[in-house]
Scaffold this motif. Structure first.
Motif, short mmCIF file in Angstrom:
data_model
loop_
_atom_site.label_atom_id
_atom_site.label_comp_id
_atom_site.label_asym_id
_atom_site.label_seq_id
_atom_site.Cartn_x
_atom_site.Cartn_y
_atom_site.Cartn_z
N ARG A 171 0.83 -1.20 0.00
CA ARG A 171 0.00 0.00 0.00
C ARG A 171 0.87 1.26 0.00
O ARG A 171 0.60 2.22 -0.73
CB ARG A 171 -0.94 -0.01 1.21
N ALA A 172 1.90 1.26 0.82
CA ALA A 172 2.77 2.43 0.89
C ALA A 172 3.42 2.71 -0.46
O ALA A 172 3.48 3.88 -0.90
CB ALA A 172 3.84 2.20 1.95
N LYS A 173 3.88 1.69 -1.13
CA LYS A 173 4.53 1.89 -2.43
C LYS A 173 3.53 2.37 -3.47
O LYS A 173 3.86 3.20 -4.33
CB LYS A 173 5.21 0.59 -2.87
N ALA A 174 2.30 1.88 -3.39
CA ALA A 174 1.27 2.33 -4.33
C ALA A 174 0.91 3.79 -4.08
O ALA A 174 0.73 4.57 -5.03
CB ALA A 174 0.03 1.45 -4.20
N TYR A 175 0.81 4.18 -2.82
CA TYR A 175 0.49 5.57 -2.50
C TYR A 175 1.66 6.47 -2.87
O TYR A 175 1.46 7.60 -3.36
CB TYR A 175 0.14 5.71 -1.01
N GLU A 176 2.85 5.99 -2.64
CA GLU A 176 4.05 6.74 -3.00
C GLU A 176 4.06 7.05 -4.50
O GLU A 176 4.42 8.15 -4.92
CB GLU A 176 5.28 5.90 -2.62
N ALA A 177 3.62 6.07 -5.30
CA ALA A 177 3.63 6.23 -6.76
C ALA A 177 2.64 7.29 -7.24
O ALA A 177 2.78 7.81 -8.35
CB ALA A 177 3.34 4.89 -7.43
N THR A 178 1.64 7.62 -6.42
CA THR A 178 0.66 8.64 -6.84
C THR A 178 1.24 10.05 -6.76
O THR A 178 0.70 10.96 -7.38
CB THR A 178 -0.61 8.58 -5.97
N GLY A 179 2.29 10.23 -5.96
CA GLY A 179 2.89 11.55 -5.82
C GLY A 179 2.64 12.24 -4.49
O GLY A 179 2.89 13.44 -4.37
#
Length: 288
Positions: A171-179
């Motif tokens: 989840r953290a990596k996915a949220y990180e990818a949003t900016g």
């Protein structure tokens, strides 16, 4: 422009190589006291917001309007940057977008959006998470709702204690990818979990509560933790003080016999009495 300076101050905190502990604030008086004591950042938590505004537990009863009005009162009272716990954004992704717009207008320096399912589902006693895809949509909507690019948007997850470390990292990596500008984690139980999260991600970390072995600021800074929360003790202390004072008065104590009350000097400083007197003299012709 005044709000921009507060937001830039929070961004400085998130990007430097140190970890700080913010002061828990919830109204005009508490934010002024935190500023006077030298705190660099105030934290306006969802639970303390519910208690301060409604007197109710943190079960998603407070409305966005009530949260923003309280933030607006604090923004007027003091220039201390405040990070706001915006819970789940008060609805779906479109509600999140609106939440960002309203808190930005109210003067927040930054805000967190979490992936907890709120309000709790019918019949469920344990906290649940929304699907990852929905969480990503909320982060994207939050960023889209931001008008001032200096406003910090922080993605939050409690997955570590709900669905496990592996899911928290995903989840953290996915949220990180949003900016988003930083990542907020709750439920981390030990150093191994924090170190695994730090190794798998790149953004600044905000840590919501931690066991005793993880309280050293140097250690946290080395794991890219930039803000480490320390609960909402000020509100608890204020509640106890009000209870003890009213109890003593109810039992017949004289007001003059009460102990532990704020001095006239402290009260005057919190209400910015000197500034008010100066303005009264200048604008109303009153003698100082």
């Amino acid at each position: 422009m005044a709000f921009r300076k507060r937001r830039e101050a929070l961004r400085t905190i998130l990007t430097r190589s140190a970890c700080i502990r913010p002061g828990s604030v919830y109204d005009a008086t508490s934010i002024r006291i935190a500023e006077d004591l030298g705190f660099e950042l105030g934290m306006f938590g969802g639970s303390v917001a519910s208690l301060a505004v409604l007197g109710d537990p943190d079960i998603a009863l407070i409305t966005l309007t009530e949260l923003c009005e309280q933030m607006r009162r604090m923004s007027r009272a003091a220039p201390l940057p405040v990070l706001v716990d915006a819970d789940h954004g008060y609805g779906n992704a479109l509600n999140v977008r609106r939440t960002v717009q309203e808190l930005e207008a109210a003067g927040a320096a930054g805000l967190t959006i979490e992936d907890t399912l709120l309000p709790p589902a019918f019949g469920e006693t344990k906290a649940q998470l929304i699907p990852l895809e929905e969480g990503v949509g909320k982060m994207k909507a939050a960023l889209d709702g931001r008008g001032d690019p200096s406003l910090a948007i922080i993605g939050r997850t409690g997955a570590v204690s709900m669905t496990g470390l592996e899911d928290a990292i995903a989840r953290a990596k996915a949220y990180e990818a949003t900016g988003v500008d930083a990542l907020f984690f709750t439920g981390i139980k030990n150093r191994a979990e924090l170190e695994a999260i730090s190794a798998a991600t790149k953004l600044p970390i905000v840590l919501g509560g931690a066991p005793e072995e993880m309280t050293a600021l140097d250690y946290l800074a080395n794991q890219r933790v930039r803000v480490a929360l320390q609960g909402h003790a000020p509100f608890a202390a204020a509640t106890q003080a009000v209870y003890e004072t009213l109890k003593a008065l109810r039992e017949g104590a004289s007001p003059k016999s009460l102990k532990g009350l704020a001095s006239a000097e402290l009260t005057g400083r919190a209400m910015r009495e000197a500034d008010v007197k100066a303005r009264s003299s200048e604008f109303l012709g009153l003698k100082k």
